[in-house]
Scaffold this motif. Structure first.
Motif, PDB file in Angstrom:
ATOM      1  N   SER A 212      -8.365   0.599   4.260  1.00 56.42           N
ATOM      2  CA  SER A 212      -9.625   0.628   5.038  1.00 56.42           C
ATOM      3  C   SER A 212      -9.412   0.061   6.442  1.00 56.42           C
ATOM      4  O   SER A 212     -10.143  -0.824   6.890  1.00 56.42           O
ATOM      5  CB  SER A 212     -10.733  -0.133   4.314  1.00 56.42           C
ATOM      6  OG  SER A 212     -10.990   0.444   3.065  1.00 56.42           O
TER       7      SER A 212
ATOM      8  N   ASP B  21      -6.568   4.925   4.668  1.00 49.18           N
ATOM      9  CA  ASP B  21      -7.608   5.059   3.636  1.00 49.18           C
ATOM     10  C   ASP B  21      -7.490   3.949   2.595  1.00 49.18           C
ATOM     11  O   ASP B  21      -8.489   3.348   2.214  1.00 49.18           O
ATOM     12  CB  ASP B  21      -7.515   6.422   2.946  1.00 49.18           C
ATOM     13  CG  ASP B  21      -7.888   7.582   3.864  1.00 49.18           C
ATOM     14  OD1 ASP B  21      -8.484   7.338   4.942  1.00 49.18           O
ATOM     15  OD2 ASP B  21      -7.577   8.738   3.505  1.00 49.18           O
ATOM     16  N   ARG B  22      -6.294   3.666   2.140  1.00 54.34           N
ATOM     17  CA  ARG B  22      -6.093   2.671   1.082  1.00 54.34           C
ATOM     18  C   ARG B  22      -6.469   1.260   1.543  1.00 54.34           C
ATOM     19  O   ARG B  22      -7.050   0.486   0.792  1.00 54.34           O
ATOM     20  CB  ARG B  22      -4.652   2.680   0.594  1.00 54.34           C
ATOM     21  CG  ARG B  22      -4.416   1.648  -0.482  1.00 54.34           C
ATOM     22  CD  ARG B  22      -3.290   2.026  -1.398  1.00 54.34           C
ATOM     23  NE  ARG B  22      -3.249   1.109  -2.495  1.00 54.34           N
ATOM     24  CZ  ARG B  22      -3.737   1.346  -3.702  1.00 54.34           C
ATOM     25  NH1 ARG B  22      -4.286   2.485  -3.970  1.00 54.34           N
ATOM     26  NH2 ARG B  22      -3.656   0.453  -4.652  1.00 54.34           N
TER      27      ARG B  22
ATOM     28  N   ALA C 195       0.829  -1.205   0.000  1.00 58.24           N
ATOM     29  CA  ALA C 195       0.000   0.000   0.000  1.00 58.24           C
ATOM     30  C   ALA C 195       0.865   1.258   0.000  1.00 58.24           C
ATOM     31  O   ALA C 195       0.576   2.225  -0.706  1.00 58.24           O
ATOM     32  CB  ALA C 195      -0.933  -0.001   1.208  1.00 58.24           C
TER      33      ALA C 195
ATOM     34  N   PHE D 208       2.215   1.798  -3.504  1.00 63.29           N
ATOM     35  CA  PHE D 208       1.159   2.325  -4.370  1.00 63.29           C
ATOM     36  C   PHE D 208       0.977   3.825  -4.152  1.00 63.29           C
ATOM     37  O   PHE D 208       0.917   4.598  -5.099  1.00 63.29           O
ATOM     38  CB  PHE D 208      -0.186   1.630  -4.097  1.00 63.29           C
ATOM     39  CG  PHE D 208      -0.445   0.439  -4.950  1.00 63.29           C
ATOM     40  CD1 PHE D 208      -0.585   0.550  -6.328  1.00 63.29           C
ATOM     41  CD2 PHE D 208      -0.583  -0.815  -4.371  1.00 63.29           C
ATOM     42  CE1 PHE D 208      -0.848  -0.554  -7.118  1.00 63.29           C
ATOM     43  CE2 PHE D 208      -0.848  -1.927  -5.153  1.00 63.29           C
ATOM     44  CZ  PHE D 208      -0.972  -1.798  -6.525  1.00 63.29           C
ATOM     45  N   VAL D 209       0.879   4.234  -2.891  1.00 61.02           N
ATOM     46  CA  VAL D 209       0.648   5.654  -2.584  1.00 61.02           C
ATOM     47  C   VAL D 209       1.852   6.490  -3.009  1.00 61.02           C
ATOM     48  O   VAL D 209       1.692   7.576  -3.574  1.00 61.02           O
ATOM     49  CB  VAL D 209       0.311   5.862  -1.091  1.00 61.02           C
ATOM     50  CG1 VAL D 209       0.214   7.340  -0.757  1.00 61.02           C
ATOM     51  CG2 VAL D 209      -1.002   5.146  -0.736  1.00 61.02           C
TER      52      VAL D 209
ATOM     53  N   ASP E  28      -2.997   8.139   4.542  1.00 64.33           N
ATOM     54  CA  ASP E  28      -3.092   7.574   3.191  1.00 64.33           C
ATOM     55  C   ASP E  28      -3.174   6.047   3.242  1.00 64.33           C
ATOM     56  O   ASP E  28      -3.939   5.426   2.499  1.00 64.33           O
ATOM     57  CB  ASP E  28      -1.876   7.966   2.344  1.00 64.33           C
ATOM     58  CG  ASP E  28      -1.732   9.471   2.177  1.00 64.33           C
ATOM     59  OD1 ASP E  28      -2.757  10.154   2.008  1.00 64.33           O
ATOM     60  OD2 ASP E  28      -0.581   9.951   2.218  1.00 64.33           O
ATOM     61  N   ILE E  29      -2.377   5.473   4.113  1.00 62.77           N
ATOM     62  CA  ILE E  29      -2.349   4.010   4.253  1.00 62.77           C
ATOM     63  C   ILE E  29      -3.664   3.518   4.840  1.00 62.77           C
ATOM     64  O   ILE E  29      -4.246   2.543   4.362  1.00 62.77           O
ATOM     65  CB  ILE E  29      -1.151   3.570   5.129  1.00 62.77           C
ATOM     66  CG1 ILE E  29       0.161   4.016   4.473  1.00 62.77           C
ATOM     67  CG2 ILE E  29      -1.168   2.062   5.349  1.00 62.77           C
ATOM     68  CD1 ILE E  29       1.355   3.964   5.403  1.00 62.77           C
TER      69      ILE E  29
ATOM     70  N   GLU F 116       1.732   7.067  -6.615  1.00 62.38           N
ATOM     71  CA  GLU F 116       0.667   8.002  -6.981  1.00 62.38           C
ATOM     72  C   GLU F 116       0.971   9.434  -6.550  1.00 62.38           C
ATOM     73  O   GLU F 116       0.765  10.369  -7.300  1.00 62.38           O
ATOM     74  CB  GLU F 116      -0.660   7.580  -6.340  1.00 62.38           C
ATOM     75  CG  GLU F 116      -1.257   6.323  -6.904  1.00 62.38           C
ATOM     76  CD  GLU F 116      -2.451   5.833  -6.098  1.00 62.38           C
ATOM     77  OE1 GLU F 116      -2.798   6.445  -5.060  1.00 62.38           O
ATOM     78  OE2 GLU F 116      -3.049   4.832  -6.513  1.00 62.38           O
TER      79      GLU F 116
ATOM     80  N   VAL G 291       3.972   9.418   1.342  1.00 60.23           N
ATOM     81  CA  VAL G 291       2.894   8.700   2.018  1.00 60.23           C
ATOM     82  C   VAL G 291       2.846   9.082   3.487  1.00 60.23           C
ATOM     83  O   VAL G 291       3.882   9.264   4.134  1.00 60.23           O
ATOM     84  CB  VAL G 291       3.039   7.164   1.829  1.00 60.23           C
ATOM     85  CG1 VAL G 291       4.294   6.626   2.465  1.00 60.23           C
ATOM     86  CG2 VAL G 291       1.827   6.426   2.346  1.00 60.23           C
TER      87      VAL G 291
END
Length: 170
Positions: free
Chosen positions: A56, A53-54, A35, A38-39, A50-51, A42, A46
């Protein structure tokens, strides 16, 4: 007790690092590394939010995982600051992401499983599939793309075969 555990954990990690041994990460910790990567790809940076949210998950869960990953020297972490992957953390995160991508593509392109289901299954299998298996699947996928006379035709035939044998469509 906390100081004692912290010192013993640190000694154990240092011992493993010095001896060249590495502990296998849990599936959950692998998910956190993936995760983060990925962030970072993007957003270029991070944060714990952010983590959370990604994935959940709650922020306290993220904080706990970040502390463990920092202790394993896979991330650079300080509360309320941008989190970065160490060289080893980035290497492991990229390996996890690569496995995930190979598995997901195999499920969608070769087995013709719907993308959402392929994503969910890849997320589970990436943690237990060894490198040799993933490499074999990658090579088989490539072989099918390069050697099938008509990729669309074999896909149609495979779906027909699945229907005839009462296998789920996707």
């Amino acid at each position: 007790l906390t100081i004692f555990l912290s010192l013993n954990l640190r000694r154990g990690l240092e011992s493993n690092i010095l001896s060249g041994e590495t502990e296998r990460l849990s599936a959950s910790l692998e998910d956190y590394l993936e995760a983060m990567l990925f962030v970072i790809l993007e957003k270029k940076g991070v944060r714990a939010k952010d983590i959370a949210d990604r994935l959940s998950v709650s922020r306290p869960s993220v904080t706990s995982a970040l502390q463990v990953l920092a202790a394993k020297r896979l991330i650079n972490y300080a509360p309320y600051d941008v989190i970065t992957l160490t060289d080893e953390g980035e290497k492991q995160a990229e390996k996890i992401l690569s496995k995930h991508t190979v598995l997901q593509e195999f499920f969608t392109e070769v087995l013709l499983i719907e993308p959402e289901k392929a994503e969910a299954v890849a997320c589970k299998i990436e943690h237990i599939a060894d490198d040799a298996l993933v490499e074999r699947l990658r090579l088989f996928s490539r072989f099918m793309k390069e050697n099938a006379e008509s990729p669309e035709e074999w896909k149609k035939e495979f779906m027909r075969y699945c229907r005839e044998h009462k296998m789920p469509k996707k």
